[in-house]
Design a protein around this motif. Structure first.
Motif, mmCIF file in Angstrom:
data_model
loop_
_atom_site.group_PDB
_atom_site.id
_atom_site.type_symbol
_atom_site.label_atom_id
_atom_site.label_comp_id
_atom_site.label_asym_id
_atom_site.label_seq_id
_atom_site.Cartn_x
_atom_site.Cartn_y
_atom_site.Cartn_z
ATOM 1 N N ASP A 119 4.625 3.917 -6.157
ATOM 2 C CA ASP A 119 4.920 2.492 -6.218
ATOM 3 C C ASP A 119 3.888 1.698 -5.428
ATOM 4 O O ASP A 119 3.442 0.644 -5.859
ATOM 5 N N SER A 120 3.480 2.214 -4.274
ATOM 6 C CA SER A 120 2.474 1.545 -3.455
ATOM 7 C C SER A 120 1.134 1.481 -4.181
ATOM 8 O O SER A 120 0.451 0.450 -4.171
ATOM 9 N N SER A 121 0.756 2.576 -4.825
ATOM 10 C CA SER A 121 -0.496 2.613 -5.576
ATOM 11 C C SER A 121 -0.465 1.622 -6.729
ATOM 12 O O SER A 121 -1.459 0.952 -7.034
ATOM 13 N N ARG A 122 0.705 1.527 -7.369
ATOM 14 C CA ARG A 122 0.835 0.612 -8.500
ATOM 15 C C ARG A 122 0.690 -0.843 -8.055
ATOM 16 O O ARG A 122 0.056 -1.655 -8.726
ATOM 17 N N VAL A 123 1.251 -1.168 -6.902
ATOM 18 C CA VAL A 123 1.144 -2.529 -6.364
ATOM 19 C C VAL A 123 -0.316 -2.855 -6.068
ATOM 20 O O VAL A 123 -0.807 -3.960 -6.371
ATOM 21 N N GLN A 124 -1.051 -1.913 -5.478
ATOM 22 C CA GLN A 124 -2.460 -2.124 -5.175
ATOM 23 C C GLN A 124 -3.273 -2.328 -6.455
ATOM 24 O O GLN A 124 -4.138 -3.213 -6.531
ATOM 25 N N LYS A 243 -12.755 -4.570 -20.225
ATOM 26 C CA LYS A 243 -13.184 -3.204 -19.928
ATOM 27 C C LYS A 243 -13.009 -2.903 -18.442
ATOM 28 O O LYS A 243 -12.634 -1.781 -18.057
ATOM 29 N N ALA A 244 -13.251 -3.898 -17.590
ATOM 30 C CA ALA A 244 -13.055 -3.713 -16.148
ATOM 31 C C ALA A 244 -11.601 -3.380 -15.841
ATOM 32 O O ALA A 244 -11.310 -2.548 -14.963
ATOM 33 N N MET A 245 -10.695 -4.005 -16.555
ATOM 34 C CA MET A 245 -9.264 -3.691 -16.381
ATOM 35 C C MET A 245 -8.998 -2.216 -16.677
ATOM 36 O O MET A 245 -8.222 -1.553 -15.981
ATOM 37 N N ALA A 246 -9.629 -1.709 -17.722
ATOM 38 C CA ALA A 246 -9.447 -0.301 -18.088
ATOM 39 C C ALA A 246 -10.012 0.627 -17.021
ATOM 40 O O ALA A 246 -9.398 1.635 -16.651
ATOM 41 N N LEU A 247 -11.192 0.285 -16.500
ATOM 42 C CA LEU A 247 -11.816 1.135 -15.486
ATOM 43 C C LEU A 247 -10.993 1.155 -14.203
ATOM 44 O O LEU A 247 -10.874 2.202 -13.549
ATOM 45 N N LEU A 248 -10.422 0.014 -13.835
ATOM 46 C CA LEU A 248 -9.617 -0.045 -12.621
ATOM 47 C C LEU A 248 -8.401 0.875 -12.700
ATOM 48 O O LEU A 248 -7.954 1.412 -11.689
ATOM 49 N N SER A 249 -7.862 1.018 -13.916
ATOM 50 C CA SER A 249 -6.674 1.855 -14.073
ATOM 51 C C SER A 249 -7.008 3.278 -14.524
ATOM 52 O O SER A 249 -6.148 4.006 -15.014
ATOM 53 N N ASP A 250 -8.286 3.669 -14.369
ATOM 54 C CA ASP A 250 -8.729 5.040 -14.633
ATOM 55 C C ASP A 250 -8.448 5.494 -16.065
ATOM 56 O O ASP A 250 -8.053 6.639 -16.308
#
Length: 388
Positions: A119-124, A243-250
């Motif tokens: 949950d903490s990772s998701r918030v970040q 595309k940056a959104m995709a990279l941020l979420s691996d």
């Protein structure tokens, strides 16, 4: 000034500028264009309002943008925040697209789970994705401010343009201020791939504007040149931000490419409709003067298609549009041609390609993910049937 920043950012990122028609993303888009759906299948029961899904997040983004323009000098703060004020902040279309894209790619999201670490990772991650939306809005507004200065525009979004309200010098500084605030926020992400994408998008904005300013008659009459310039000026920012959104979420490279494709094709479709509205809209509906492009000698898709039917129109373009009689002549040819209809068809084609990219994302059992994807698809229709 904008060209100077482009060179500075290029040195920071080490990125070599690429033509749309030479870049890997464009080559990949040709593959998607071959295999994409030929039309968008809308089911009335599946209509999802794009804005309502992310309205709360857009409100947060808007508030943070207003806070981001705080400066030591009150005049600079006022100028930098001019288009972030409530009531004149625009539709926040870029933020909407990016926040929906973030949700649409949340492929592995469990429907019901509680894990403190997860949950903490998701918030970040969520905060970083919102920051991308804020950065994109700052770059977008800064580019509009600079464009209005170059075009000596008097209105924007139904009010006085910033340069008209405060003068060119302060408007330039306000645009620069927003760009450096965006750069600072971008650095805080500590992700070199994302930095490279957004720097590329900004450089493309500068390149597109320069292409428009320096085009020869032959280039102004070239559909290929127009498409490349349009990608740089309108579609590069949203495509690279998606595309940056995709990279941020691996996400995988394939998913990142699909996100890029959606943003690119949506951006192009949006601009084609804008080009139509410049001829068919009113100053009141557009929030700026109608026929503004052709009065500045900017040739867009409707005129280019009209010129294919009436080659003699090129001679009028060569003479220029300082003479209002030439504008009248060009419009006569346009209304006799299929230029408006063909531009609508071009917008629909790219809207369909954008929708096909969303339909190609990996399957997900999450209802939230499904709603976000449906909203992105619905948005392709909303933006290509708008009247203002």
């Amino acid at each position: 000034m904008r060209i100077l920043f482009s060179r500075v950012f290029s040195r920071i990122s080490g990125i070599r500028r690429k033509s749309l028609f030479d870049c890997p993303q464009h080559r990949q888009s040709l593959v998607f264009g071959t295999n994409s759906h030929s039309s968008i299948d809308f089911n009335p029961k599946e209509k999802v309002d794009p804005f309502s899904l992310v309205a709360d997040e857009i409100s947060l983004v808007s508030n943070r943008l207003r806070s981001s323009t705080v400066a030591e000098i009150p005049e600079l703060a006022s100028a930098a925040g001019y288009f972030f004020r409530e009531g004149v902040e625009g539709k926040r279309t870029c933020s909407m697209v990016l926040l929906l894209m973030a949700k649409a790619m949340d492929i592995n999201r469990p429907e019901s789970s509680f894990n403190c670490i997860g949950d903490s990772s998701r918030v970040q991650l969520h905060r970083k994705q919102q920051l991308i939306a804020e950065i994109t809005e700052m770059i977008h507004v800064a580019s509009l401010i600079h464009d209005d200065i170059l075009d000596d525009a008097r209105t924007r979004r139904g009010i006085a343009s910033l340069n008209f309200a405060v003068g060119n010098k302060l408007a330039v500084l306000a645009g620069d201020f927003l760009l450096f605030r965006a750069l600072g926020a971008l650095a805080s992400l500590k992700n070199t791939e994302v930095v490279s994408l957004l720097v590329t998008a900004f450089e493309n904005l500068v390149t597109g504007e320069t292409m428009q300013m320096s085009a020869t008659v032959e280039q102004r009459c070239s559909m290929e040149y127009y498409m490349q310039k349009t990608y740089y000026k309108t579609a590069s920012l949203v495509s690279n931000s998606c595309k940056a959104m995709a990279l941020l979420s691996d996400q995988t490279p394939e998913v990142a490419t699909l996100a890029f494709e959606y943003g690119k094709n949506l951006g192009l479709a949006y601009q084609f409709i804008d080009d139509i509205l410049d001829f068919t809209g009113t100053s009141a509906s557009l929030g700026k003067g109608s026929l503004s492009d052709i009065r500045q000698g900017i040739i867009t898709a409707p005129i280019l298609f009209a010129m294919e039917e009436f080659p003699q129109l090129k001679a009028v373009i060569e003479q220029g549009f300082d003479n209002s009689a030439n504008i009248h002549t060009a419009l006569e040819y346009l209304w006799k041609s299929h230029g408006i209809q063909r531009t609508k068809e071009l917008a629909t084609k790219h809207a369909n390609l954008a929708a096909a990219a969303i339909n190609s994302l990996p399957e997900s059992s999450s209802l939230d993910v499904w709603k976000s994807r449906q909203a992105l698809i619905n948005l392709t229709q909303i933006l290509t049937t708008r009247k203002k």
